[in-house]
Scaffold this active site. Structure first.
Site, PDB file in Angstrom:
ATOM      1  N   LYS A 224     -20.691  27.914 -27.601  1.00 36.80           N
ATOM      2  CA  LYS A 224     -20.973  27.210 -26.350  1.00 36.80           C
ATOM      3  C   LYS A 224     -20.292  27.786 -25.114  1.00 36.80           C
ATOM      4  CE  LYS A 224     -22.855  23.324 -26.251  1.00 36.80           C
ATOM      5  NZ  LYS A 224     -24.165  23.047 -25.678  1.00 36.80           N
TER       6      LYS A 224
ATOM      7  N   GLN B 102      -6.935  -2.470   4.216  1.00 40.33           N
ATOM      8  CA  GLN B 102      -5.975  -1.617   3.509  1.00 40.33           C
ATOM      9  C   GLN B 102      -6.633  -0.899   2.336  1.00 40.33           C
ATOM     10  OE1 GLN B 102      -1.822  -2.855   2.991  1.00 40.33           O
ATOM     11  NE2 GLN B 102      -2.273  -3.040   0.810  1.00 40.33           N
TER      12      GLN B 102
ATOM     13  N   LYS C 192      -8.347   2.767   2.451  1.00 39.76           N
ATOM     14  CA  LYS C 192      -7.601   4.017   2.661  1.00 39.76           C
ATOM     15  C   LYS C 192      -7.719   4.973   1.471  1.00 39.76           C
ATOM     16  CE  LYS C 192      -3.750   2.065   3.755  1.00 39.76           C
ATOM     17  NZ  LYS C 192      -2.372   1.744   4.196  1.00 39.76           N
TER      18      LYS C 192
ATOM     19  N   SER D 298       0.839  -1.204   0.000  1.00 36.67           N
ATOM     20  CA  SER D 298       0.000   0.000   0.000  1.00 36.67           C
ATOM     21  C   SER D 298       0.871   1.250   0.000  1.00 36.67           C
ATOM     22  CB  SER D 298      -0.927   0.008   1.228  1.00 36.67           C
ATOM     23  OG  SER D 298      -0.177   0.085   2.416  1.00 36.67           O
TER      24      SER D 298
ATOM     25  N   GLU E  92     -21.381  20.095 -13.793  1.00 38.71           N
ATOM     26  CA  GLU E  92     -21.598  18.702 -14.204  1.00 38.71           C
ATOM     27  C   GLU E  92     -20.610  17.786 -13.485  1.00 38.71           C
ATOM     28  OE1 GLU E  92     -21.330  19.009 -18.483  1.00 38.71           O
ATOM     29  OE2 GLU E  92     -22.901  20.523 -18.447  1.00 38.71           O
TER      30      GLU E  92
ATOM     31  N   ASN F 167     -20.434  25.967 -21.637  1.00 38.70           N
ATOM     32  CA  ASN F 167     -21.001  24.831 -20.910  1.00 38.70           C
ATOM     33  C   ASN F 167     -20.655  24.853 -19.419  1.00 38.70           C
ATOM     34  OD1 ASN F 167     -22.096  23.720 -23.274  1.00 38.70           O
ATOM     35  ND2 ASN F 167     -20.168  22.683 -23.754  1.00 38.70           N
TER      36      ASN F 167
ATOM     37  N   THR G 260     -41.906  22.962  -7.492  1.00 38.17           N
ATOM     38  CA  THR G 260     -42.016  21.574  -7.053  1.00 38.17           C
ATOM     39  C   THR G 260     -42.264  20.793  -8.335  1.00 38.17           C
ATOM     40  OG1 THR G 260     -44.411  21.577  -6.712  1.00 38.17           O
ATOM     41  CG2 THR G 260     -43.078  22.259  -4.829  1.00 38.17           C
ATOM     42  N   HIS G 261     -41.706  19.617  -8.444  1.00 36.90           N
ATOM     43  CA  HIS G 261     -41.760  18.828  -9.688  1.00 36.90           C
ATOM     44  C   HIS G 261     -41.159  19.613 -10.862  1.00 36.90           C
ATOM     45  CE1 HIS G 261     -44.738  16.235  -7.565  1.00 36.90           C
ATOM     46  NE2 HIS G 261     -45.138  17.398  -7.074  1.00 36.90           N
TER      47      HIS G 261
ATOM     48  N   SER H 134     -16.861  24.543 -26.428  1.00 39.44           N
ATOM     49  CA  SER H 134     -16.974  23.318 -27.206  1.00 39.44           C
ATOM     50  C   SER H 134     -15.846  23.323 -28.230  1.00 39.44           C
ATOM     51  CB  SER H 134     -18.333  23.289 -27.910  1.00 39.44           C
ATOM     52  OG  SER H 134     -18.264  22.470 -29.062  1.00 39.44           O
TER      53      SER H 134
END
Ligand code: ARG
Length: 488
Positions: free
Chosen positions: A279, A318, A321, A22, A286, A281, A151-152, A273
């Site tokens: 673009k 181990q 970690k 490790s 994201e 973005n 809502t929704h 882009s």
């Protein structure tokens, strides 16, 4: 190197060594392993288990290792073996060979992880407080910025942007508190538990715990070496925190679309882009969602490792970690990104306001005014529902309803058309927000009160977190001093 293999004939094959080692993950706990070993050495000396001369040599060797860069060294199983072997090399076997008296890698690794999580929690608490402060600071100038609440993802009630921001301040306060409380369970020393059942050598566990700044010991040696529930608890708290940040990211990325245009992300927060020149973005947002999935994966992996493990240390432990390290790193990075995003966005107030005018956001407010005029809520709901239906048929706001439509809506009820007409005339997005006075609501007066209260809360938590941070710092300073005294 391979110090532990006297019972075994051959050295590890290079393929098995690579598989079992490790060392590459252990770089993260090298410092903790060194200071843990120093405290242990001092305790051995103070309890006359080793001589001052032995302690001196070991401590000097350990001190020199603080400057060492522990890159991936493939001929050791882990950092514990590497550090011990380097101490023996520097201090000689006669003294250095005594360092590992009355401890095991099993209590040692748990000790190191606890000190690492302890520091990570302090950093996370500071970052969380900064992000909460960014939310509250942005709420301040937006106490009158009207927007639809959803809502929704359908328009529900009219509200303020500050109200939205304060909602996440509260959610992040809970995340903060979860981590803050978890700290207490993490900050217990397992050192001296040995491999699983303790030791016959007259050690003093309380003294090492104190030297390393722990508030106590994990008493039961089986528990101290077996348990990783503190790890699960920490990663679970962070996974919940990330889930909250991910929802903020989702909202802001929807709101930054051309269709919504409620906000505009700053250029530093967006990616172009490779092909479409127009673009902008929201890649950072994201990635917040994407990285949240990774942390949830870490939690799943930790719990899955633990659930079927027999009591006592097994090497499976181990594996968890690296999940801890990546959890901390990702969450700290995400908090920094979200904070900066909040500090640099442009809020398009007029777009938000406009969105509240196109729909029927004051419907519930109208019904509530009828209720205040003695009409049962169910009847009021039905009448306003009818009003919305009629208005929607001719694509107009409720305020433009005709007298005959109004009469149609109250048919079969005892509602006076004059009363309803007055209610419609006197109800607007603004009046509705003025009238909303319930505790914690979108009401105008509630915004100011909540902002003030959050600021006080931030300050209180800052004090607590700073105190903890200083405690850890002074602990290591004191330990350094002790090392200097013994080695002078
Ligand atoms: N490298 C191990 C880990 O990270 C340290 C403990 C090894 N203990 C043992 N008995 N094999 O978990």
């Amino acid at each position: 190197m391979m110090m532990y293999r006297s019972r075994l004939g051959n050295n590890l094959h290079e393929i098995t060594l690579d598989y079992v080692s490790s060392i590459s993950e252990d770089v993260e706990i090298a410092f903790y392993d060194i200071v843990g070993s120093q405290a242990h050495t001092i305790m051995l000396y103070e309890n006359k288990i080793i001589t001052k001369n032995d302690a001196k040599k070991i401590l000097l060797a350990l001190e020199s290792l603080k400057k060492e860069k522990f890159e991936k060294k493939s001929d050791v199983e882990d950092i514990h073996e590497l550090i011990e072997s380097l101490v023996i090399k520097k201090a000689g076997l006669a003294s250095g060979g005594k360092m590992h008296t009355a401890r095991s890698r099993n209590d040692q690794v748990s000790l190191d992880i606890r000190m690492k999580i302890r520091d990570d929690i302090n950093v996370l608490c500071q970052c969380l407080l900064d992000t909460i402060e960014a939310l509250v600071s942005l709420a301040k100038p937006h106490q009158t910025t009207v927007m639809p609440l959803y809502t929704h993802l359908q328009q529900a009630q009219v509200g303020f942007f500050s109200h939205y921001l304060l909602a996440y301040a509260d959610a992040l306060f809970r995340d903060l508190d979860r981590l803050y409380v978890t700290y207490g369970r993490v900050n217990q020393s397992p050192l001296g538990a040995g491999p699983v059942g303790g030791t016959s050598i007259p050690i003093d566990r309380q003294s090492t715990a104190k030297m390393l700044g722990f508030s106590g010991i994990v008493e039961n040696s089986i528990d101290a070496t077996s348990a990783r529930d503190f790890v699960a608890e920490y990663v679970a708290a962070v996974a919940i925190l990330m889930t909250n940040l991910s929802r903020i990211a989702e909202d802001f990325s929807i709101w930054s679309t051309l269709e919504f245009s409620f906000i505009e992300l700053s250029d530093e927060f967006t990616s172009p882009s490779s092909v479409m020149p127009q673009k902008k973005n929201p890649d950072m947002l994201e990635l917040t969602r994407g990285k949240t999935a990774e942390i949830i994966g870490n939690l799943t992996s930790i719990l899955t490792t633990l659930k079927g493990l027999s009591t006592g240390y097994s090497r499976d432990l181990q594996q968890i970690k690296s999940s801890i390290w990546s959890t901390s790193k990702t969450a700290i990075g995400t908090l920094l990104v979200i904070k900066l995003m909040l500090m640099t966005i442009t809020v398009n107030k007029s777009k938000m306001k406009k969105a509240t005018e196109s729909g029927y956001l004051i419907a519930l407010d109208l019904a509530e005014k009828l209720v205040l005029n003695g009409i049962p809520f169910r009847t009021a709901h039905k009448v306003v529902g009818k009003l919305v239906q009629l208005a929607n048929l001719s694509k107009k706001p409720i305020s433009k309803i005709t007298p005959s439509e109004l009469r149609e809506s109250i048919k079969g009820t005892s509602i006076d058309s004059k009363v309803l007409s007055n209610i419609i005339k006197s109800t607007s997005v603004n009046s509705s927000l003025r009238d909303r006075t319930s505790e914690g609501s979108s009401g105008i007066s509630e915004q100011k009160r909540m902002i003030e209260q959050k600021m006080k809360k931030i300050n209180a938590y800052r004090e607590g977190t700073n105190n903890r941070d200083n405690q850890v710092k002074t602990t290591f300073e004191k330990l350094s001093k002790k090392v200097k005294e013994i080695t002078k």
